[in-house]
Scaffold this motif. Structure first.
Motif, short mmCIF file in Angstrom:
data_model
loop_
_atom_site.label_atom_id
_atom_site.label_comp_id
_atom_site.label_asym_id
_atom_site.label_seq_id
_atom_site.Cartn_x
_atom_site.Cartn_y
_atom_site.Cartn_z
N TYR A 252 0.85 -1.22 0.01
CA TYR A 252 -0.07 -0.01 0.00
C TYR A 252 0.80 1.36 0.02
CZ TYR A 252 -3.34 -3.52 1.65
OH TYR A 252 -3.76 -4.76 1.90
N ASN A 253 0.83 2.20 -1.12
CA ASN A 253 1.52 3.37 -0.99
C ASN A 253 1.14 4.26 0.19
OD1 ASN A 253 3.11 2.44 -3.21
ND2 ASN A 253 1.61 3.12 -4.89
N MET A 254 2.16 4.87 0.51
CA MET A 254 1.83 6.06 1.52
C MET A 254 1.34 7.09 0.68
SD MET A 254 2.96 4.37 4.09
CE MET A 254 2.25 5.83 5.09
N PRO A 255 0.23 7.92 1.18
CA PRO A 255 -0.08 9.04 0.54
C PRO A 255 0.53 10.33 0.15
CG PRO A 255 -1.64 8.36 2.38
CD PRO A 255 -0.45 7.73 2.44
N THR A 256 1.79 10.46 1.04
CA THR A 256 2.51 11.59 0.85
C THR A 256 3.79 10.97 0.28
OG1 THR A 256 1.99 12.55 3.15
CG2 THR A 256 4.14 13.18 2.27
N THR A 257 4.27 11.58 -0.64
CA THR A 257 5.52 11.48 -1.43
C THR A 257 6.69 11.59 -0.53
OG1 THR A 257 4.68 12.44 -3.47
CG2 THR A 257 7.02 12.01 -3.44
N LEU A 258 7.53 10.48 -0.32
CA LEU A 258 8.67 10.36 -0.01
C LEU A 258 8.57 10.42 1.74
CD1 LEU A 258 11.34 12.30 -2.29
CD2 LEU A 258 11.13 9.96 -2.16
N ALA A 259 7.63 9.81 2.19
CA ALA A 259 7.45 9.82 3.73
C ALA A 259 8.35 9.37 4.44
CB ALA A 259 5.96 9.36 3.89
N GLY A 260 9.12 8.42 3.98
CA GLY A 260 10.03 7.83 4.75
C GLY A 260 9.41 6.80 5.93
N PRO A 261 8.56 5.94 5.77
CA PRO A 261 8.13 5.29 6.97
C PRO A 261 9.22 4.47 7.75
CG PRO A 261 7.47 4.29 4.86
CD PRO A 261 8.17 5.69 4.55
N PHE A 262 9.51 4.54 8.81
CA PHE A 262 10.35 3.71 9.57
C PHE A 262 9.78 2.75 10.40
CE2 PHE A 262 13.64 6.17 7.87
CZ PHE A 262 14.99 6.19 8.53
N ASP A 263 9.40 3.16 11.65
CA ASP A 263 8.87 1.97 12.64
C ASP A 263 7.35 1.96 12.08
OD1 ASP A 263 9.02 0.04 14.15
OD2 ASP A 263 9.19 1.20 15.88
N ILE A 264 6.95 0.73 12.82
CA ILE A 264 5.40 0.34 12.58
C ILE A 264 4.83 -0.47 13.80
CG2 ILE A 264 5.91 -1.57 11.39
CD1 ILE A 264 3.72 -0.89 9.26
N THR A 265 3.88 -0.25 13.97
CA THR A 265 3.27 -0.84 15.23
C THR A 265 1.75 -1.02 15.25
OG1 THR A 265 3.26 -0.82 17.65
CG2 THR A 265 2.49 1.20 16.76
N SER A 266 1.17 -2.14 15.88
CA SER A 266 -0.17 -2.30 15.99
C SER A 266 -0.68 -1.35 16.95
CB SER A 266 -0.39 -3.72 16.22
OG SER A 266 -1.92 -4.02 16.26
N GLY A 267 -1.84 -0.61 17.02
CA GLY A 267 -2.21 0.43 17.91
C GLY A 267 -3.37 -0.12 18.74
N PRO A 268 -3.65 0.64 19.69
CA PRO A 268 -4.74 0.29 20.52
C PRO A 268 -6.11 0.11 19.96
CG PRO A 268 -3.97 2.38 21.22
CD PRO A 268 -3.14 1.94 20.15
N ASP A 269 -6.23 0.69 18.84
CA ASP A 269 -7.45 0.71 18.10
C ASP A 269 -7.74 -0.41 17.03
OD1 ASP A 269 -5.40 1.61 16.61
OD2 ASP A 269 -6.71 3.64 15.75
N ASP A 270 -6.67 -1.20 17.05
CA ASP A 270 -6.54 -2.54 16.20
C ASP A 270 -6.24 -2.10 14.87
OD1 ASP A 270 -6.98 -4.40 18.18
OD2 ASP A 270 -9.26 -4.28 17.80
N ASN A 271 -5.63 -0.96 14.40
CA ASN A 271 -5.27 -0.35 13.02
C ASN A 271 -3.57 -0.42 13.44
OD1 ASN A 271 -7.71 0.20 12.11
ND2 ASN A 271 -7.94 1.83 13.16
N VAL A 272 -3.15 -0.23 12.24
CA VAL A 272 -1.46 -0.14 12.37
C VAL A 272 -0.99 1.44 11.90
CG1 VAL A 272 0.40 -0.69 10.68
CG2 VAL A 272 -1.66 -2.41 11.24
N TRP A 273 -0.14 1.69 12.90
CA TRP A 273 0.24 3.31 12.88
C TRP A 273 1.85 3.08 12.53
CZ3 TRP A 273 -2.50 7.49 15.02
CH2 TRP A 273 -3.59 6.94 15.34
N LEU A 274 2.36 4.10 11.58
CA LEU A 274 3.63 4.33 11.30
C LEU A 274 4.26 5.74 11.66
CD1 LEU A 274 1.85 3.24 8.59
CD2 LEU A 274 4.19 2.37 8.16
N ALA A 275 5.55 5.88 11.83
CA ALA A 275 6.21 6.82 12.00
C ALA A 275 7.01 7.35 10.67
CB ALA A 275 7.45 7.00 13.08
N GLU A 276 6.57 8.42 9.93
CA GLU A 276 7.07 8.91 8.74
C GLU A 276 8.21 9.95 9.12
OE1 GLU A 276 3.50 8.77 5.76
OE2 GLU A 276 3.18 9.94 7.16
N ASN A 277 9.50 9.41 9.10
CA ASN A 277 10.60 10.15 9.45
C ASN A 277 11.05 11.25 8.39
OD1 ASN A 277 13.63 10.12 9.00
ND2 ASN A 277 13.22 9.95 10.85
#
Length: 287
Positions: A252-277
């Motif tokens: 799945y492509n990130m909506p923002t160009t050159l977002a640089g997703p680094f870490d990723i985690t499963s959130g408390p809302d059962d979704n997936v969350w990422l840090a875009e460095n």
């Protein structure tokens, strides 16, 4: 969602004990918190230029994080009180961190070439790796009661018991550069290989590897999702990928160009969350 501080450089992210996401701002030297509704709070790390790396929830209900250039392990309560513990040696560059099965926190010293353990009261023990210049990057609790970690420069996955006994397993493919690691829903260890692959290894050391379509995607972080799939951040591919335990990959492509997703985690809302460095954003993938 933009972080409040410009050039914050978010790197690590984890699900907190308070129902929010907590993340590290590597450039700004802050620890950040964001609710599932998008409300941000930031807390400055006391040490100057600490470059906080990764973060995890501890057994004491606080968040624990590494300070890569500060050579410290930090602890922050959910109300924002920070305590820091200095490592024995300068230049250790602590990076990945996880809660262990023994009630302590375990971390890697990427340049120090060691695995570290810190109790919730701040007592630190270090274990030297058998292989020189292994460059350990990430660490996770395994299904076997041990800790598992990646050795990026030598293409190995390591296992350390709570007593400090280390075993190393060599990734089969040439040029392997394992970075992120997590326990999967199948009780195997799954890792992101920056050489364009996603791999799994059993606790006995048997490997399976799956190639991404883009060999230059540079998969970095990996987490186990609430949907029974593994989720991977592709730092240079600017995407997130889901992987079934049988190896079916969807990107799945990130909506923002050159977002640089680094870490990723499963959130408390059962979704997936990422840090875009690269763009100072926190992203959510709705499952």
């Amino acid at each position: 969602m933009d972080t409040p501080t410009h050039t914050s450089g978010p790197v690590g992210i984890t699900s907190g004990p308070d129902g929010a996401l907590w993340f590290t701002e590597n450039y700004a030297g802050n620890i950040g918190r964001v609710t599932t509704g998008g409300d941000f709070t930031e807390y400055a790390v006391p040490t100057a230029d600490p470059e906080p790396g990764h973060i995890t929830t501890g057994p004491d209900g606080a968040l624990w994080f590494t300070e890569a250039t500060g050579d410290k392990i930090g602890r922050i309560t959910t109300s924002g009180t920070i305590t820091e513990y200095a490592l024995p040696n300068a230049g250790s560059y602590p990076w990945g961190i996880t809660a262990g099965p023994d009630g302590a926190l375990w971390f890697v010293e990427t340049i120090g070439n060691k695995i570290g353990r810190i109790t919730t009261s701040g007592t630190i023990t270090e274990y030297a790796l058998p292989t020189a210049d292994a460059y350990p990057m990430r660490i996770t609790s395994g299904p076997d009661g041990n800790l598992w970690f990646t050795e990026s420069f030598v293409g190995k996955i390591g296992q350390i018991t709570p007593d400090g006994d280390i075993t190393e397993f060599t990734v089969p493919s040439s040029g392997a550069t394992p970075i992120g690691i997590t326990t999967g829903p199948d009780d195997n260890l799954w890792y992101a290989d920056a050489n364009g692959k996603i791999g799994s290894v059993t606790t006995d050391g048997d490997f399976t590897e799956y190639s991404l379509d883009d060999s230059n995607a540079f998969p970095w972080g990996i987490t186990s999702g609430s949907d029974g799939r593994l989720w991977v951040s592709e730092q240079l591919g600017n995407a997130a990928a889901s992987v079934t335990t049988s190896g079916i990959i969807i990107e799945y492509n990130m909506p923002t160009t050159l977002a640089g997703p680094f870490d990723i985690t499963s959130g408390p809302d059962d979704n997936v969350w990422l840090a875009e460095n690269y763009v100072d954003q926190i992203a959510k993938i709705t499952l």
